[in-house]
Structure formats: C-alpha cells, structure tokens
Design a protein around this motif. Structure first.
Motif, PDB file in Angstrom:
ATOM      1  N   UNK A 173       0.730  -1.242   0.096  1.00 59.46           N
ATOM      2  CA  UNK A 173       0.052  -0.060  -0.202  1.00 59.46           C
ATOM      3  C   UNK A 173       0.689   1.256   0.150  1.00 59.46           C
ATOM      4  N   UNK A 174       1.855   1.042   0.731  1.00 55.60           N
ATOM      5  CA  UNK A 174       2.669   2.441   0.781  1.00 55.60           C
ATOM      6  C   UNK A 174       3.590   2.648  -0.546  1.00 55.60           C
ATOM      7  N   UNK A 175       4.007   1.581  -1.120  1.00 58.16           N
ATOM      8  CA  UNK A 175       4.528   1.818  -2.461  1.00 58.16           C
ATOM      9  C   UNK A 175       3.420   2.300  -3.326  1.00 58.16           C
ATOM     10  N   UNK A 176       2.172   1.737  -3.537  1.00 58.99           N
ATOM     11  CA  UNK A 176       1.312   2.586  -4.328  1.00 58.99           C
ATOM     12  C   UNK A 176       0.819   3.935  -4.283  1.00 58.99           C
ATOM     13  N   UNK A 177       0.876   4.428  -2.809  1.00 56.69           N
ATOM     14  CA  UNK A 177       0.696   5.999  -2.657  1.00 56.69           C
ATOM     15  C   UNK A 177       1.975   6.650  -2.673  1.00 56.69           C
ATOM     16  N   UNK A 178       3.099   6.006  -2.443  1.00 57.73           N
ATOM     17  CA  UNK A 178       4.347   6.811  -2.618  1.00 57.73           C
ATOM     18  C   UNK A 178       4.510   7.036  -4.095  1.00 57.73           C
ATOM     19  N   UNK A 179       4.118   6.302  -5.040  1.00 62.43           N
ATOM     20  CA  UNK A 179       4.065   6.413  -6.311  1.00 62.43           C
ATOM     21  C   UNK A 179       3.198   7.255  -7.150  1.00 62.43           C
ATOM     22  N   UNK A 180       2.082   7.345  -6.578  1.00 63.19           N
ATOM     23  CA  UNK A 180       0.848   8.189  -7.035  1.00 63.19           C
ATOM     24  C   UNK A 180       0.306   9.175  -6.455  1.00 63.19           C
ATOM     25  N   UNK A 181       0.779   9.145  -5.201  1.00 57.55           N
ATOM     26  CA  UNK A 181       0.099  10.322  -4.304  1.00 57.55           C
ATOM     27  C   UNK A 181      -1.518  10.152  -3.891  1.00 57.55           C
ATOM     28  N   UNK A 182      -2.027   9.105  -4.100  1.00 60.51           N
ATOM     29  CA  UNK A 182      -3.305   8.928  -3.788  1.00 60.51           C
ATOM     30  C   UNK A 182      -3.543   8.761  -2.273  1.00 60.51           C
ATOM     31  N   UNK A 229      -7.077   0.926  10.223  1.00 62.80           N
ATOM     32  CA  UNK A 229      -6.505   1.951  10.704  1.00 62.80           C
ATOM     33  C   UNK A 229      -4.777   1.527  10.989  1.00 62.80           C
ATOM     34  N   UNK A 230      -3.948   2.158  10.637  1.00 60.94           N
ATOM     35  CA  UNK A 230      -2.556   1.722  10.898  1.00 60.94           C
ATOM     36  C   UNK A 230      -2.097   1.208   9.627  1.00 60.94           C
ATOM     37  N   UNK A 231      -2.681   1.012   8.438  1.00 60.10           N
ATOM     38  CA  UNK A 231      -2.350   0.514   7.314  1.00 60.10           C
ATOM     39  C   UNK A 231      -1.155   1.497   6.769  1.00 60.10           C
ATOM     40  N   UNK A 232      -1.334   2.517   7.086  1.00 62.43           N
ATOM     41  CA  UNK A 232      -0.004   3.570   6.872  1.00 62.43           C
ATOM     42  C   UNK A 232       0.174   4.133   8.414  1.00 62.43           C
ATOM     43  N   UNK A 233       1.431   4.605   8.449  1.00 60.75           N
ATOM     44  CA  UNK A 233       1.620   5.471   9.772  1.00 60.75           C
ATOM     45  C   UNK A 233       0.889   6.488   9.804  1.00 60.75           C
ATOM     46  N   UNK A 242       0.198  -5.232  -8.206  1.00 64.44           N
ATOM     47  CA  UNK A 242      -0.077  -5.186  -9.716  1.00 64.44           C
ATOM     48  C   UNK A 242      -0.799  -3.834  -9.973  1.00 64.44           C
ATOM     49  N   UNK A 243      -1.550  -3.311  -9.094  1.00 61.68           N
ATOM     50  CA  UNK A 243      -1.995  -2.012  -9.436  1.00 61.68           C
ATOM     51  C   UNK A 243      -0.979  -0.960  -9.537  1.00 61.68           C
ATOM     52  N   UNK A 244      -0.131  -0.937  -8.665  1.00 64.28           N
ATOM     53  CA  UNK A 244       1.268  -0.047  -8.788  1.00 64.28           C
ATOM     54  C   UNK A 244       1.964  -0.028 -10.043  1.00 64.28           C
ATOM     55  N   UNK A 245       2.130  -1.468 -10.257  1.00 65.90           N
ATOM     56  CA  UNK A 245       2.493  -1.520 -11.847  1.00 65.90           C
ATOM     57  C   UNK A 245       1.893  -0.940 -12.904  1.00 65.90           C
ATOM     58  N   UNK A 246       0.480  -1.233 -12.812  1.00 64.43           N
ATOM     59  CA  UNK A 246      -0.346  -0.876 -14.030  1.00 64.43           C
ATOM     60  C   UNK A 246      -0.390   0.719 -13.899  1.00 64.43           C
ATOM     61  N   UNK A 247       0.019   1.285 -12.853  1.00 65.91           N
ATOM     62  CA  UNK A 247      -0.122   3.035 -12.754  1.00 65.91           C
ATOM     63  C   UNK A 247       1.278   3.596 -12.714  1.00 65.91           C
ATOM     64  N   UNK A 248       2.143   2.815 -13.313  1.00 63.74           N
ATOM     65  CA  UNK A 248       3.285   3.228 -13.332  1.00 63.74           C
ATOM     66  C   UNK A 248       3.385   4.689 -14.281  1.00 63.74           C
TER      67      UNK A 248
END
Length: 625
Positions: free
Chosen positions: A253-262, A271-275, A356-362
C-alpha cells in the motif's frame, strides 16, 4: 493401511496438533492451543484427551483455563487477529449453557472474518435417555440441540454423530479456517457419548498436513479497468480495510501511494495501514472519521476500497460519497464484497492486487493541486488532534480523549491498544496516532462490550514481547472482568486502563441525541420519580480489579495518569490504571452522519426536534448504482 485405536476426542486432539498453515513459504501451527471450561459434556472426552496428550512444557496442544465461554472465544479471536489469521485457537465447552455462551463470540469472529474453532459438547447421539440434562426438546424436530443456535453465526458447522464422521468433519473445518475468503467461526458439535467412543483410525489421518493460504492475483481485464479509472480520476481516494492487515499488504500500500500520491483513509479494521505521519494518511473515515478524510470522501470521483466490507459507519449510512459521478473499485479476496457499492470488482489478495495496481499505474500521479489540498486538510486536522489530546491544566481530571493523549505520550511502536465498544472506538478512530500496523486493535465489526480484556490476553499470547493495553469503560468492565483472573494465573502482563464515567457514555449521548433523554444509560440510584437520576453508585471498580489479583494504580489528574501509564508499561505482571474522567464533551462533533431512526411521532419536544433533524439528514442518503 495401519490404524491406531483412540477415542474420538483423543483422535481430534492428535489431528489438531498436526495441522499447519503456510503462506509465502512460512509455516505456522494452524491450531495453536485450546481454551476450555469443562462440564459433563466434555470433561470425559476432550478434557481427558487433553490431559492424556500432555500439558507440560512443549505440550502438543497447550490448554488455557478460561472463566467465561464467551470470553474464551474473544481471547482466541484476539490471538488470530494478531497472527494475521494464519494461526487460530480452539475453544471447548460442555453442552447446554456452556455451548450457548459461545454464540456471541462466534458472531464476532464470523463478522470480523477471524478464525476460531469451536468444540462444544452436545447431547447423546445414541439417546440412551430422553430427555437428558440440558437437552432442548424441540416439538417438531428430535435432532435439534441448543448447538444449532451456532449455525447462523458459524462459517462452517457440523455435528459428529459417529466416530468415522470425524475425518471429513475435521478436514472441512481446517479447510474453512485456513481459507482467507471464508474464514470465521467453525463449529464441530461433539455429542458427549461419541467423544468417548473408541475407533480404529488410519494413521494417515494424523500425518502432518499443510493448508496453503494463496495469494490470488487479480484478473488482467479487471485490473486494466481499475487502472484506467484511476488514471482518469482527478480526486481518487483509497479506503484501507482490515484486509490490508490480514494480507500483510502495508508495504505494498505504501509503495502505491508513494508512487501515485493517492490519499488513504482507513476503516476501524484498516487503521494503521499507513503510519499516522505518512503524508498520504488521512486517518479514519466515516461517522467516526476525521474531517479531512470525510471531506475528501464527499468530493472523491473514484473510491478504491481495499479489503473493506463497506459497513454503515464507513459509508456514513450511504450519505458520505456525494460526488455526482463517483465510482467505486473493490480490491478484496471476497467475491461477495467485491460487488458492493456497485463497484468494479477486483477479486484478489490485497498485497498481490496492490502490487499489480502499482505496476499498472507506473508514471501516474494525482494532480499537484489535489496533493496541496489534502496536505492542508491533514495539517489542520492534526492541530485539532493536538488540542483535543493535550489538557490546558495537567492537574485537572482528564477527559476521555485526554486519556488517549496521556497513553499516546508513553507508548512505542510495539505497543498494542485493544478496544471494542462504547465511545472509545470513535475517539480512537479520530485521534489515535497509529505508529505500526499491529498497534491499533479495535474490534468494530460487532463492537462487542466485554471483548477487550480477553482479547488482550489473546494478543499477549500471540505476541508475548509486546506491551498490550486493554482500554475499557466502566460499562464494559462490569460485563466481563473475569478473565483478569486468567491473566494473573497465566502471568500475562496485560495493562488495563479502566475509565470510570458512571454509565454507558456512548449510548447515553446517542439516546439524548435521538430524543430518548439518556434513559437507562446512567449508573445512578433511582430518584423519587423512579428515574436513574440520583447519586452515582458507590462502586469501586479499582478495588474490584485489585481483588482479582491486579496491581492497581489510581490517577486523579492528567499528570498523575501519564505517570501511572508510564509505570504500568514497565510492570511485568497484570496491572490496572484507574481514572475517573471528566464527562464534559471534548473535541469536535462527528464529521459524518450515522443512521439511527428516531420515533416518527412523540409527545416529547426533544424527540420531535430529533426527528426533524433526522429527516433532514436522511435526504442525503443515496444508492450507488
């Protein structure tokens, strides 16, 4: 085929010791231990089998002695959640009241999708006398017992009428417990005569068996549809549910939002999925959510749910998501949940799907103006949190949120905070600063009063090196303090934070809000008019906790409370920090609505006003089609 002669109970215990789960190449005991209270329905069966199997150091199936059947299930559920559903515990009871006391715990386990194996005794399969003690005489069905009450709250139910029926029943039970899409309470009802019967069992039945927990990948076409929707969205929002934790998908999850800003908002289970200090973490969503998360939800044009069931608290009873063109995508391992909110289904393991979604939103990122907007909202809410958690006068009695502020000042990343019911879940969801994925343990699928203390025992058994806090109000404490005796007996260093506010604070507030005048929610003597509006009851809950074997630290002020919490954190034995809170409301009101119907007609002015407010609020409810 070689065989071994054992009773049904002996065979079941031996079978359970050889069951394993496996995910990502790591193997775990599937059934870690067995809780139990013995009566005539299981003492000579499961009880005899457990003692014969051995209960010294390194016991093949360790036994824990409980005080309440419901609480034993809660302890097992707390254990399973802390172990990410890869290990579970069994609970055995006698027939009759012992078995029916399991129903509440079973409902909690199944609603929260957490595995627990229930082994209630049952009435005689051979019917040597009719009726026997604690038998339910159903006028239209001779084969119904009280254990049938467990059917609707179990993900799998079977009754072992004959010894040879144990083999398929036990295998099916393990299959469901280890299935991340189906897991919950699993019940094997065991007639007391069958438990003690002897049978020649194939040795193969007791061979070690590994139940592989898969990580199914998303369908390529479905993934492409979600990725296209995310690229087209101007105001996307991701809602993290409990499935993120169960899948250990926090890094993905953190990798996805770091890459996309969502930006990410979280349910109670998520809760706690992200710090809390990650720039994309907006905190809780829904009726108990933060202002920034709920504002983003109202204007989001795409909402990506990950591992969430979309309960009414999350959706503000379907009034939260108000963008005219809002669409949903549901990444979940449960096909039943994937179609909710008329969303695009993405049935997959949460970690595999997010990767997979992170890769698809590269290469894709949300607009800079959107980042600036939610960053400003996040900063504004953090100022609110600080003002609510910290007192103006450290020598005054703390409010309930200020109790959380004092605890926030002493905990570390390894601490686990357990709660379930009352007004604390709302304050925790809004204000708690989660530092690690396993720190926030709030059961809000069933919101069961009495969960906190036994669940803290289960968490401590699952994570013996972590400080574990059970946060309870006086109403919850009075429903189920007895497992504190188990904590003392087992040397489980749980830390009870006991808040005295003289009644059911959450429901009292809701009662007044809906025009019911707080009726039946205060712990007070009766007044001359018959109402419970007299003096507070002279109940000393701290003395009660001490009588059960805990060391008790009393705090009168916020400064004393912080010191007591710091001392309790270092205490090696079970300890209670007792504080009487200031009941004055503190903090902003709920940031989103929750549907609690109000009486349509009433002679009470307060009820009529509440009904008018209800009719205004309900107009915002919409069906997402």
């Amino acid at each position: 085929m070689s065989t071994v002669r054992l009773t049904v109970a002996q065979a079941l215990v031996r079978f359970l010791t050889a069951q394993y789960s496996e995910r990502d190449g790591q193997r775990h005991r599937l059934i870690d231990a067995c809780w139990g209270i013995f009566g005539h329905g299981n003492v000579a069966g499961i009880g005899q089998a457990l003692v014969e199997s051995g209960q010294g150091p390194g016991a093949p199936l360790p036994y824990h002695q409980g005080r309440s059947e419901q609480a034993m299930v809660h302890a097992a559920v707390g254990f399973a959640r802390q172990r990410d559903r890869l290990s579970a515990q069994a609970v055995t009871t006698s027939i009759g009241p012992g078995a029916t006391n399991l129903v509440t715990g079973a409902a909690l386990a199944t609603i929260n999708r957490l595995p627990v194996l229930l082994l209630p005794g049952d009435t005689f399969a051979t019917r040597p006398a009719d009726p026997v003690l604690q038998q339910l005489e159903h006028p239209a069905a001779g084969d119904v017992s009280v254990n049938d009450a467990l059917r609707p709250v179990s993900r799998w139910f079977d009754r072992v009428h004959r010894p040879e029926a144990l083999i398929p029943a036990a295998l099916d039970a393990m299959r469901v417990l280890a299935d991340p899409a189906r897991t919950g309470a699993v019940t094997l009802a065991l007639p007391q005569d069958v438990q003690a019967e002897s049978h020649a069992w194939p040795e193969e039945f007791f061979a070690p068996r590994v139940w592989h927990v898969p990580r199914p990948a998303p369908d390529a076409d479905a993934l492409a549809r979600v990725a296209d929707a995310a690229r087209a969205a101007r105001r996307p929002l991701l809602v993290a549910g409990g499935g993120v934790h169960h899948s250990r998908a926090e890094d993905a999850l953190r990798a996805l939002v770091d890459a996309t800003g969502i930006p990410v908002a979280s349910t109670q289970a998520g809760k706690g999925s992200l710090r809390h200090d990650h720039p994309c973490d907006m905190g809780g969503i829904g009726h108990t959510g933060t202002a920034v998360a709920d504002d983003l939800a109202r204007t989001a044009d795409l909402v990506i749910g990950v591992g969430t069931r979309w309960t009414d608290f999350t959706t503000a009873s379907h009034t939260l998501f108000q963008h005219p063109g809002v669409r949903f995508a549901n990444l979940t391992i449960s096909a039943d949940d994937a179609h909710k909110m008329a969303g695009t289904p993405l049935v997959a393991d949460a970690r595999a799907g997010l990767t997979a979604l992170t890769a698809a939103l590269a290469g894709h990122q949300v607009p800079d103006t959107y980042r600036e907007e939610y960053a400003a909202g996040r900063a504004a809410w953090e100022r609110v949190v600080t003002s609510v958690l910290l007192p103006a006068d450290e020598d005054a009695p703390p409010t309930q949120p200020q109790v959380l502020g004092a605890l926030d000042a002493v905990v570390g990343e390894d601490d686990v905070v357990v709660n379930a019911a009352g007004s604390l879940p709302g304050d925790l969801h809004r204000y708690w600063r989660a530092r690690s994925p396993r720190q926030y343990h709030v059961e809000y699928g069933y919101s069961c009063m009495g969960y906190e203390i036994p669940a803290a025992l289960g968490v401590r058994l699952a994570a013996p090196d972590r400080p574990v806090w059970a946060l309870v109000g006086d109403g919850t404490y009075l429903m189920g303090p007895t497992e504190l005796v188990t904590a003392v007996q087992e040397g489980l260093s749980v830390k009870l934070v006991l808040l005295q506010n003289h009644g059911y604070a959450s429901i009292g507030g809701l009662s007044r809000q809906t025009g019911a005048e707080g009726f039946g929610t205060a712990y007070r003597f009766r007044a001359p008019d018959g109402s419970y509006t007299g003096a507070p009851l002279p109940v000393d809950l701290a003395a009660n906790a001490a009588s059960l074997g805990l060391r008790v630290l009393r705090a009168r002020t916020w400064a004393e409370l912080r010191a007591a919490l710091a001392e309790a954190r270092e205490e090696p034995r079970p300890v209670c920090v007792y504080v009487e809170t200031d009941p004055a409301p503190s903090g902003p009101p709920a940031q989103a609505w929750w549907d609690v119907p109000v009486a349509a007609t009433s002679a009470l002015p307060g009820t009529r006003e509440a009904r008018a407010a209800y009719e205004r609020a309900v107009r915002a409810r919409r069906r997402h089609l």
